[in-house]
Design an enzyme around this catalytic site. Sequence first.
Site, PDB file in Angstrom:
ATOM      1  N   ARG A 221       1.284  -1.486   0.014  1.00 53.27           N
ATOM      2  CA  ARG A 221      -0.136  -0.094  -0.102  1.00 53.27           C
ATOM      3  C   ARG A 221       1.162   0.976  -0.047  1.00 53.27           C
ATOM      4  O   ARG A 221       1.701   1.118   0.711  1.00 53.27           O
ATOM      5  CB  ARG A 221      -0.598  -0.169   1.251  1.00 53.27           C
ATOM      6  CG  ARG A 221      -2.303  -0.813   1.477  1.00 53.27           C
ATOM      7  CD  ARG A 221      -3.367  -0.779   0.230  1.00 53.27           C
ATOM      8  NE  ARG A 221      -4.509  -1.514   0.077  1.00 53.27           N
ATOM      9  CZ  ARG A 221      -3.274  -2.243  -0.723  1.00 53.27           C
ATOM     10  NH1 ARG A 221      -3.350  -3.172  -1.846  1.00 53.27           N
ATOM     11  NH2 ARG A 221      -5.615  -3.023  -1.033  1.00 53.27           N
ATOM     12  N   HIS A 269      -1.100  -0.095  -9.708  1.00 52.97           N
ATOM     13  CA  HIS A 269      -1.368  -1.186  -8.897  1.00 52.97           C
ATOM     14  C   HIS A 269      -2.373  -2.048  -9.376  1.00 52.97           C
ATOM     15  O   HIS A 269      -3.190  -2.100  -9.417  1.00 52.97           O
ATOM     16  CB  HIS A 269      -2.943   0.305  -8.011  1.00 52.97           C
ATOM     17  CG  HIS A 269      -3.090  -0.667  -7.199  1.00 52.97           C
ATOM     18  ND1 HIS A 269      -3.875  -0.233  -5.803  1.00 52.97           N
ATOM     19  CD2 HIS A 269      -2.903  -2.197  -6.465  1.00 52.97           C
ATOM     20  CE1 HIS A 269      -4.104  -1.193  -4.441  1.00 52.97           C
ATOM     21  NE2 HIS A 269      -3.527  -2.340  -5.376  1.00 52.97           N
TER      22      HIS A 269
END
Length: 306
Positions: A221, A269
Amino acid sequence: MRISFCCANTAPEPWLVRLRAAMPQAEVSVWQPGAAAADMAVVWQPPQAFFDEQPQLKAIFNIGAGVDALLKLRLPPQAVVVRLEDAGMAVQMAEYVCQAVVRHFRDLNAYAADMQAGHWTFYPPRQRSDFAVGVMGLGVLGARVAQALAQFEFPVNGWSRTPKALTGLTPFVGAAQFNDFLACSRVLVNLLPLTPETVNLLNHDMLGRMPRGGYVINVARGAHVVDADLLALIQSGHLAGATLDVFRTEPLPAEHPFWHEPRITLTPHTSARTLLDDSMAQMVAKMAALARGEPVTGVVNVAKGY
Ligand code: NAP
Ligand code: GLV
């Protein structure tokens, strides 16, 4: 059984078609304000209003491995939160991280730029034994990544909260062994969950304890990394660069300095995508087990945050 689907940035139809086919006795619908009370929910980054209106939920299925965004919300306290376990993500993560490590180790970015410019240049080969890769987080994804890296004969270090019985890596456990882990890891791969304990963990102090010339791969993250600290350490020459797949704000804002640092390789991502069929098969089996009153794996410990 009633199943409510509430997933941001996800086309609902393919999920609904599969859920209905696998569970013909269930009533499956996309959540809208005022919808009927459901037993189970399939979610990705749902709004708080969803849980405020569905306080009776028995189970919440997150169509991702990480539950950090979900756990920021007020969830019905009796509901079990179930996350994806692998579901086709572990092999994707292994291939992504191995390509990032190999790309750096073999100077492939520099070779690509040289060839583009018409230069036939060689760089001195690096010593594999000097290139220990440290994997932070040895869960479903981290363990698979560590195993894949060992296949390329990189020395592998692994860091986790509790001891693991994994072969092919040197284990480090908890805060007490964190410094030793950092000091002997030339490449750092972050596969930790984002929790109050791990937020901002990749900061100046911590990254500064890596050996000079270290390289960072963040696939967990964005909020694990203090962006300015990472940039400063790359620009001072302490770190050689980074591969980043995740960011504090996604999409990465146009003005963010990461876009302009050539020693940072960016992807949007995409290191381990949620795969529809694999995820659906896993969720449907667990929904059926819960409906029979049987336990399931992948239940999130809300207090721990993962
Ligand atoms: P997981 O199975 O829950 O594994 C988490 C690992 O982190 C465990 O080994 C755990 O240790 C360790 N850990 C947690 N807190 C720690 C701490 N404070 N100190 C040291 N170790 C700690 O999770 P996973 O399925 O491997 O997924 C990991 C993360 O990857 C997800 O949370 C998500 O954020 C990210 N992810 C990213 C993508 C992408 O496309 N970029 C895709 C999927 C997932 P213990 O085992 O000892 O508890
Ligand atoms: C993706 O980032 C996930 O957590 O599955």
